[in-house]
Design a protein around this motif. Structure first.
Motif, PDB file in Angstrom:
ATOM      1  N   HIS A   1       0.846  -1.194   0.000  1.00  0.00           N
ATOM      2  CA  HIS A   1       0.000   0.000   0.000  1.00  0.00           C
ATOM      3  C   HIS A   1       0.883   1.246   0.000  1.00  0.00           C
ATOM      4  N   GLY A   2       0.737   2.072  -1.011  1.00  0.00           N
ATOM      5  CA  GLY A   2       1.527   3.294  -1.112  1.00  0.00           C
ATOM      6  C   GLY A   2       2.847   3.125  -1.833  1.00  0.00           C
ATOM      7  N   ALA A   3       3.261   1.882  -2.098  1.00  0.00           N
ATOM      8  CA  ALA A   3       4.519   1.655  -2.813  1.00  0.00           C
ATOM      9  C   ALA A   3       4.345   2.000  -4.290  1.00  0.00           C
ATOM     10  N   ARG A   4       5.384   2.541  -4.890  1.00  0.00           N
ATOM     11  CA  ARG A   4       5.309   2.946  -6.294  1.00  0.00           C
ATOM     12  C   ARG A   4       5.683   1.836  -7.258  1.00  0.00           C
ATOM     13  N   GLN A   5       6.327   0.794  -6.748  1.00  0.00           N
ATOM     14  CA  GLN A   5       6.738  -0.296  -7.621  1.00  0.00           C
ATOM     15  C   GLN A   5       6.863  -1.581  -6.816  1.00  0.00           C
ATOM     16  N   ALA A   6       6.978  -2.686  -7.523  1.00  0.00           N
ATOM     17  CA  ALA A   6       7.222  -3.967  -6.871  1.00  0.00           C
ATOM     18  C   ALA A   6       8.709  -4.093  -6.561  1.00  0.00           C
ATOM     19  N   PHE A   7       9.039  -4.826  -5.496  1.00  0.00           N
ATOM     20  CA  PHE A   7      10.453  -5.036  -5.190  1.00  0.00           C
ATOM     21  C   PHE A   7      10.634  -6.224  -4.257  1.00  0.00           C
ATOM     22  N   TYR A   8      11.814  -6.822  -4.372  1.00  0.00           N
ATOM     23  CA  TYR A   8      12.236  -7.910  -3.486  1.00  0.00           C
ATOM     24  C   TYR A   8      13.101  -7.321  -2.385  1.00  0.00           C
TER      25      TYR A   8
ATOM     26  N   ILE B   1       8.380 -10.046  -0.987  1.00  0.00           N
ATOM     27  CA  ILE B   1       8.138  -9.400  -2.275  1.00  0.00           C
ATOM     28  C   ILE B   1       6.949  -8.467  -2.094  1.00  0.00           C
ATOM     29  N   THR B   2       7.165  -7.197  -2.365  1.00  0.00           N
ATOM     30  CA  THR B   2       6.106  -6.201  -2.251  1.00  0.00           C
ATOM     31  C   THR B   2       5.437  -6.037  -3.609  1.00  0.00           C
ATOM     32  N   LEU B   3       4.103  -6.155  -3.623  1.00  0.00           N
ATOM     33  CA  LEU B   3       3.360  -6.166  -4.886  1.00  0.00           C
ATOM     34  C   LEU B   3       2.173  -5.201  -4.834  1.00  0.00           C
ATOM     35  N   PRO B   4       2.384  -3.934  -5.194  1.00  0.00           N
ATOM     36  CA  PRO B   4       1.227  -3.048  -5.369  1.00  0.00           C
ATOM     37  C   PRO B   4       0.271  -3.636  -6.407  1.00  0.00           C
ATOM     38  N   ARG B   5      -0.965  -3.236  -6.364  1.00  0.00           N
ATOM     39  CA  ARG B   5      -2.012  -3.874  -7.164  1.00  0.00           C
ATOM     40  C   ARG B   5      -1.669  -3.952  -8.655  1.00  0.00           C
TER      41      ARG B   5
END
Length: 227
Positions: free
Chosen positions: A65-72, A81-85
C-alpha cells in the motif's frame, strides 16, 4: 578486512524499459500471486537450478500500500516481495523470484547479464516461447546485455553467472570449477589474469607460480569469488 565491492547496476534502467512494453498476464490478487509462485518454485526445473531456494523459504508477499513499484527485499523475518495492485502479474512475479534466486550472488549486479539471462530462461519456461521471443527482441532494442546460458556441472546442475564473474573478475582471486583430463572435476583458486588472445583459454596465477595456469574456457562450469 576490506568490504567486498558492490558491482554497479549499470543496466537496471534498460532492463526495466525492455520489460515495460511486454503484454501483461494479470494475477487476480495476492493469493493468485502466491499460488503462481508456489507452482514455479515447486517445479523440477526450479529445483535443478536453485536447490537452496525451496517452497519452505519462498518470499512472503506484501500488498505494498503506497509503494510505487514492486520489489524484493530481505527483512529480519525473511525475504519478502512487495506487490502493489498494478504489479500483480506473472511477469513481475518471475522478475522478483529471479531476484530471490540470486539473493546470495552479491558479487553480481542486481540487473546485470546473469539476471537478464535468468529472467529470459524463467520467462521461456513459465510463460512460453512467444513471450520469451518478445523479451529477447526487447532486450536487443534497449541494448540489454545478456549473459551466457548456464553451464551444467558434473552433478547435473545448471549454474548461472560463470561468464559475468570472469568479465568482472580480472585481477581478483576466483575459484574456477572446470573439467580436467577424463572429465575429472577440478577447482582451481587463483588470481584471474584474463583470457589469452584467442579468448579460448583462461590465465589463472596460483600462489607464487612463475607462470599462470591455463584453463580451457569451454571446460569451465562454475566461477565464484574466493572466500
Amino acid at each position: 578486512m576490506s568490504e567486498a565491492r558492490v558491482p554497479r547496476d549499470a543496466q537496471r534502467k534498460r532492463l526495466y524499459q525492455a520489460e515495460h512494453p511486454l503484454p501483461s498476464s494479470p494475477l487476480p490478487g495476492l493469493d493468485a500471486c502466491s499460488g503462481f509462485a508456489d507452482r514455479v518454485v515447486g517445479t523440477l526445473w526450479w529445483y535443478a537450478r536453485f536447490p537452496d531456494h525451496r517452497l519452505d523459504g519462498i518470499p512472503r508477499l506484501r500488498p505494498g500500500h503506497g509503494a510505487r513499484q514492486a520489489f524484493y527485499r530481505e527483512d529480519d523475518d525473511g525475504p519478502t516481495i512487495t506487490l502493489p495492485r498494478r504489479y500483480r502479474t506473472k511477469g513481475v512475479m518471475l522478475h522478483e523470484l529471479a531476484h530471490w534466486a540470486m539473493s546470495g550472488d552479491d558479487d553480481l549486479p542486481n540487473h546485470g547479464r546473469t539476471f537478464a539471462r535468468l529472467l529470459l530462461d524463467i520467462t521461456l519456461e513459465f510463460c512460453g516461447p512467444d513471450r520469451a521471443d518478445l523479451l529477447t527482441q526487447s532486450y536487443r532494442e534497449h541494448k540489454v546485455s545478456l549473459g551466457s546460458p548456464p553451464r551444467i556441472g558434473p552433478d547435473g546442475r545448471p549454474r548461472y553467472g560463470w561468464d559475468e564473474r570472469l568479465r568482472l573478475g580480472r585481477g581478483e582471486t576466483l575459484a574456477i570449477c572446470h573439467l580436467g583430463r577424463g572429465d575429472t572435476p577440478i577447482a582451481t583458486t587463483g588470481v584471474y589474469e584474463g583470457k589469452d588472445r584467442s579468448g579460448k583459454v583462461l590465465r589463472v596465477r596460483v600462489g607464487a607460480a612463475a607462470r599462470p595456469m591455463r584453463i580451457p574456457t569451454n571446460s569451465v562450469w562454475d566461477v565464484r569469488a574466493a572466500r
